[in-house]
Design an enzyme around this catalytic site. Structure first.
Site: not given
Length: 272
Positions: A154, A141, A158
């Site tokens: 997250y 991401s 990532k």
């Protein structure tokens, strides 16, 4: 790499970027195993792709954070089409916002967003080294290069996914194993909008941070960017070109960038 006649596994293939990748790969002549935790979604995608490209895909339900289930996907690919040439580690979860994320939240995010990549590589890379070639595509991401407002799970996982892809490239890139890392910003998927439904101010800010930072692309546009990068054997895949400039600004003056991100977060929370 030309993907025609190649065998690919796409995880998270039941929707979003994964389903778009499966369709694009099939149109380019690849044979694809469409895998998803939701077996029905994977089957629906496979059937839709096969309607346009008969016999090009099979589907399977799988939790790709589990080594045995990844092995079953590899075995399915081999028994149906042949040895796996490309593995798209695309499955991912958004994660809980804030420091209130539980140990279980952290474990699940680490398993799906990071260890799933590691476990797949441990199965496939030795085979690729023997064959002299193979391709690993990691879906990370823009949060893995920058950060993610709202969700620590997250942002951290990532970042780690980017780091693992880099390590694979450095370690095996001269031995026939190609590696690319996809780092998109906003893509029109359920995951993007999950923060809006979280009931948490940080969760809502997380979604708005992405939707207000640049264009929200369709999954098919991202799949086009991925296939172009694979053909060029290019490591960093940035469907949103602005991410590169943001990354440069971050590296050129880290403290200024952090101050700017705090101001940006405050403005988003004021809207929440």
């Amino acid at each position: 790499m030309n993907v025609a006649q190649r065998v690919a596994v796409v995880t998270g293939g039941g929707a979003g970027i994964g389903s778009a990748l499966a369709a694009r790969l099939a149109r380019e002549g690849a044979r694809v195993v469409v895998a998803d935790l939701d077996a029905d979604s994977a089957r629906a995608v496979s059937e839709a792709v096969n309607a346009d490209c008969p016999g090009s895909t099979v589907s399977a339900g799988a939790d790709v954070s589990d080594t045995e289930q990844i092995q079953r996907l590899v075995d399915l690919a081999e028994s149906t089409f042949g040895p796996v040439d490309l593995y798209f580690a695309n499955a991912g979860i958004a994660g809980a916002p804030g420091l209130d994320a539980s140990e279980q939240d952290w474990d699940r995010s680490i398993d799906v967003n990071l260890r799933a990549h590691i476990r797949a590589a441990k199965l496939l890379v030795p085979r690729w080294l023997e064959r002299g070639e193979g391709y690993f595509v990691s879906t990370a991401s823009a949060a893995g290069l920058l950060t993610q407002i709202g969700s620590a799970t997250y942002a951290v996982t990532k970042h780690a996914a980017v780091a693992f892809a880099e390590w694979l490239n450095v370690t095996y890139g001269d031995r026939g194993v190609r590696v690319s890392c996809l780092c998109p910003m906003g893509v029109n998927t359920k995951l993007l909008y999950s923060g809006e439904d979280s009931g948490d101010a940080l969760g809502r800010a997380a979604t708005r941070a992405v939707t207000s930072a640049g264009d929200v692309l369709e999954p098919a546009e991202v799949a086009d960017a991925v296939l172009a990068a694979v053909e060029d054997e290019r490591f960093l895949i940035l469907p949103h070109e602005d991410v590169l400039e943001m990354y440069r600004q971050k590296g050129s003056d880290y403290d200024r960038w952090l101050r700017g991100m705090r101001r940006y977060q405050s403005s988003l929370l004021d809207q929440a």
